[in-house]
Design a protein around this motif. Structure first.
Motif, mmCIF file in Angstrom:
data_model
loop_
_atom_site.group_PDB
_atom_site.id
_atom_site.type_symbol
_atom_site.label_atom_id
_atom_site.label_comp_id
_atom_site.label_asym_id
_atom_site.label_seq_id
_atom_site.Cartn_x
_atom_site.Cartn_y
_atom_site.Cartn_z
ATOM 1 N N SER A 282 55.009 -12.163 -64.024
ATOM 2 C CA SER A 282 55.759 -11.080 -65.058
ATOM 3 C C SER A 282 56.770 -12.093 -66.035
ATOM 4 O O SER A 282 56.796 -11.874 -67.243
ATOM 5 N N VAL A 283 57.754 -12.695 -65.477
ATOM 6 C CA VAL A 283 58.669 -13.556 -66.017
ATOM 7 C C VAL A 283 58.015 -15.113 -66.029
ATOM 8 O O VAL A 283 57.980 -15.413 -64.913
ATOM 9 N N SER A 284 57.493 -15.499 -66.989
ATOM 10 C CA SER A 284 56.707 -16.692 -67.005
ATOM 11 C C SER A 284 57.605 -17.931 -67.545
ATOM 12 O O SER A 284 58.736 -17.576 -68.487
ATOM 13 N N LEU A 285 57.345 -19.173 -67.259
ATOM 14 C CA LEU A 285 58.050 -20.220 -67.846
ATOM 15 C C LEU A 285 58.004 -20.127 -69.296
ATOM 16 O O LEU A 285 56.982 -19.840 -69.838
ATOM 17 N N THR A 286 59.070 -20.767 -70.047
ATOM 18 C CA THR A 286 59.129 -21.106 -71.331
ATOM 19 C C THR A 286 58.582 -22.753 -71.417
ATOM 20 O O THR A 286 58.165 -23.144 -72.367
ATOM 21 N N GLN A 287 59.118 -23.287 -70.359
ATOM 22 C CA GLN A 287 59.042 -24.948 -70.489
ATOM 23 C C GLN A 287 58.537 -25.277 -68.852
ATOM 24 O O GLN A 287 58.873 -24.607 -67.939
ATOM 25 N N TRP A 288 57.467 -26.007 -68.856
ATOM 26 C CA TRP A 288 57.128 -26.210 -67.259
ATOM 27 C C TRP A 288 58.186 -26.875 -66.657
ATOM 28 O O TRP A 288 58.261 -26.889 -65.248
ATOM 29 N N ARG A 289 59.065 -27.733 -67.286
ATOM 30 C CA ARG A 289 60.247 -28.396 -66.610
ATOM 31 C C ARG A 289 60.928 -27.149 -65.967
ATOM 32 O O ARG A 289 61.505 -27.574 -64.688
ATOM 33 N N ASP A 290 60.922 -26.249 -65.778
ATOM 34 C CA ASP A 290 61.807 -24.950 -65.376
ATOM 35 C C ASP A 290 60.795 -24.527 -64.267
ATOM 36 O O ASP A 290 61.322 -23.203 -63.761
ATOM 37 N N ILE A 291 59.973 -25.009 -63.791
ATOM 38 C CA ILE A 291 59.023 -24.438 -62.655
ATOM 39 C C ILE A 291 60.043 -24.019 -61.276
ATOM 40 O O ILE A 291 59.257 -23.339 -60.646
ATOM 41 N N TRP A 292 61.009 -24.537 -61.192
ATOM 42 C CA TRP A 292 61.774 -23.826 -60.104
ATOM 43 C C TRP A 292 62.046 -22.553 -60.078
ATOM 44 O O TRP A 292 62.185 -21.757 -59.221
ATOM 45 N N LEU A 293 62.172 -21.968 -61.669
ATOM 46 C CA LEU A 293 62.256 -20.504 -61.538
ATOM 47 C C LEU A 293 60.999 -19.741 -60.934
ATOM 48 O O LEU A 293 61.009 -18.457 -60.908
ATOM 49 N N ASN A 294 60.008 -20.532 -60.799
ATOM 50 C CA ASN A 294 58.789 -19.942 -60.241
ATOM 51 C C ASN A 294 58.872 -20.074 -58.802
ATOM 52 O O ASN A 294 58.921 -19.472 -57.911
ATOM 53 N N GLU A 295 58.862 -21.657 -58.198
ATOM 54 C CA GLU A 295 58.611 -21.853 -56.925
ATOM 55 C C GLU A 295 59.812 -21.631 -56.052
ATOM 56 O O GLU A 295 59.786 -21.572 -54.768
ATOM 57 N N GLY A 296 61.071 -22.080 -56.599
ATOM 58 C CA GLY A 296 62.136 -21.656 -55.934
ATOM 59 C C GLY A 296 62.760 -20.430 -55.454
ATOM 60 O O GLY A 296 62.840 -20.141 -54.344
ATOM 61 N N PHE A 297 62.027 -19.489 -56.604
ATOM 62 C CA PHE A 297 62.446 -18.286 -56.212
ATOM 63 C C PHE A 297 61.291 -17.587 -55.286
ATOM 64 O O PHE A 297 61.618 -16.857 -54.321
ATOM 65 N N ALA A 298 59.844 -17.820 -55.256
ATOM 66 C CA ALA A 298 58.934 -17.611 -54.568
ATOM 67 C C ALA A 298 59.316 -18.086 -53.187
ATOM 68 O O ALA A 298 58.985 -17.509 -52.142
#
Ligand code: ARG
Ligand code: ZN
Length: 478
Positions: A334-350
């Protein structure tokens, strides 16, 4: 599709007709769309100059030979005066049409398809791009690699960050999300699963062949779009909100089958638990796909219905991977990355969601898991050299992104308190729902909700190549 674009399209419909009719008038200012979407890690992923609203992917797949052929029709809108534009794609293309006229096309590198429309396209025009293609995806390598997994009984198009190149042409970056119709014609001894809901099928179409029609109705990133083809038991149920729960279990799970069912059958309970922390589940369907053991080699948060390698069920009672992949439905999908660099927004939160699920299950609390994880990496461990906030293009799935990302969130929670933390998560998700976000935007929201200056905390946890000192107090007051 960018945020707010649906409304823009509807109100601008009349204008669009005029602009489209104006196409073809020579425009000296028209320039090529950029060959990349501006990603600092993957500069040639995605493209510029247009914004996709919808993909209609219609393919035929023969598992015996791994032959894939078909047509993808892309509905997009130009964001500049375009002389030409790129799509990302690796299979062989036989024709491209733009607004019903044959376009010329060339290849650049291993995944760029450069399309020159017969007429220049003015900014703001509707584009209907039809690409016909064929190939043997498991034999098509990009950078020496194929993200297409051929299996004993079918195939999986499941990979991150690259997945679409092997089965449909796209603007392959999470900043350009779109809705999808995916239709697959396959032999009648296999099943086909994709995102969202099965709108029709399996329908006999040729002798021995069935067509399956899947639809994903909310904006979806290219890498979250999948197909799983093979022998599956498909089971359906209905969630409390009336939406379908669709689970698929490979018939080759063998000894893993019980554990796979024990994990995936709890998907709805896990989603309803996560709703208490993250807000209402954002999609129209739920479920899970237990793939054949050995493929795709990991689990992926494919939108509405994660795919799990059969080997995930080696151990019994594994609900953590289900909690992880379904947390990604909010954080990443639902809330996707703008930059792959910010991948922690996906993996850190999951990963942090696994810690919350652990406590919910009466197992370790997030603070206990923080302490254990922190202690499990000695100060001189290379783990601490990888920055979760900027891990490098070759380390986007490094354990630091997952574990230090989760450590960061627990450090944040301790710093700002539970009330602010559990206001922050759903507010972040609501503000960026069906769109994109950045680390800077997350930090700014955390500061706004907590009323605290948090630069030191995030610099220490996300951007400093050493183990944070828990005793100095700037990072973690226990
Ligand atoms: N996002 C996936 C997860 O939830 C990881 C995918 C890893 N991809 C890969 N090609 N190894 O953990
Ligand atoms: Zn993950």
């Amino acid at each position: 599709m960018r945020r707010g674009s649906i409304r823009t399209i509807m109100t601008a419909a009349a204008t669009t007709v005029a602009l489209t009719l104006g196409a073809g008038v020579a425009n000296a200012a028209a320039t090529p769309g950029a060959p990349g979407a501006g990603d600092v890690y993957f500069p040639d992923y995605g493209n510029g100059g247009y914004d996709v609203q919808h993909y209609d992917v219609r393919v035929r797949y023969q598992p015996a030979t791994d032959q894939l052929s078909g047509t993808t029709t892309i509905l997009a809108r130009s964001t500049q005066d375009l002389s030409r534009f790129n799509l990302d794609f690796a299979l062989d293309v036989s024709s491209v049409q733009v607004n019903n006229r044959a376009a010329t096309f060339t290849r650049e590198g291993d995944h760029e398809l450069v399309v020159t429309p017969a007429r220049q396209v003015p900014q703001g025009a509707n584009l209907t791009v039809t690409v016909k293609y064929a190939g043997i995806p498991s034999q098509v390598e990009v950078n020496g690699y194929t993200g297409w997994s051929r299996t004993a009984d079918g195939a999986l198009a499941v990979n991150e960050p690259e997945s679409a190149w092997w089965w449909f042409p796209s603007n392959d970056h999470p900043t350009d999300k779109a809705t999808y119709d995916v239709s697959v014609l396959a032999p009648d001894d296999v099943q086909v699963i994709s995102n969202g809901t099965l709108t029709s099928g399996p329908n006999p179409e040729l002798k021995g062949w069935n067509r399956w029609y899947w639809r994903s109705a909310k904006p979806q990133a290219t890498y979250l779009t999948y197909i799983a083809i093979g022998r599956y038991d498909i089971e359906t149920d209905t969630a409390a909100d009336g939406s379908p729960i669709i689970n698929a279990f490979s018939t080759s799970l063998g000894d893993f089958e019980g554990a796979a069912r024990a994990g995936i059958n709890r998907t709805n309970e896990i989603i309803e638990t996560e709703e208490q922390w993250f807000g209402t589940y954002p999609f129209e369907a739920r479920g899970g796909v237990a793939a054949i053991p050995g493929a795709p080699g990991f689990a992926l948060e494919t939108q509405t219905r994660p795919v799990y390698d059969g080997r995930f069920w080696r151990r019994g009672g594994n609900t953590y991977v289900v909690a992880h992949e379904n947390a990604h439905q909010w954080f990443g999908d639902s809330v996707s990355l703008t930059q792959w660099r910010d991948i922690w927004l996906n993996e850190g939160f999951a990963s942090y969601a696994e810690w919350l699920w652990s406590e919910h299950e009466g197992e370790g609390t997030p603070q206990e898991l923080f302490d254990y994880t922190y202690a499990s990496y000695p100060a001189d461990d290379p783990f601490w050299q990888v920055l979760p906030g900027d891990p490098g293009a070759d380390k986007v799935f490094d354990s630091a992104v997952y574990d230090r990302g989760a450590l960061t969130l627990q450090a944040l929670r301790v710093q700002i308190g539970d009330d602010a933390f559990f206001e922050l998560l759903p507010t972040w998700l609501q503000e960026h729902q069906y769109g994109n976000g950045t680390t800077d935007e997350f930090i700014a929201l955390a500061e706004k909700i907590s009323g605290q200056q948090l630069d030191d905390l995030f610099t220490t946890w996300l951007f400093t190549p050493e183990r944070p000192d828990l005793t100095t107090g700037t990072t973690l007051a226990r």
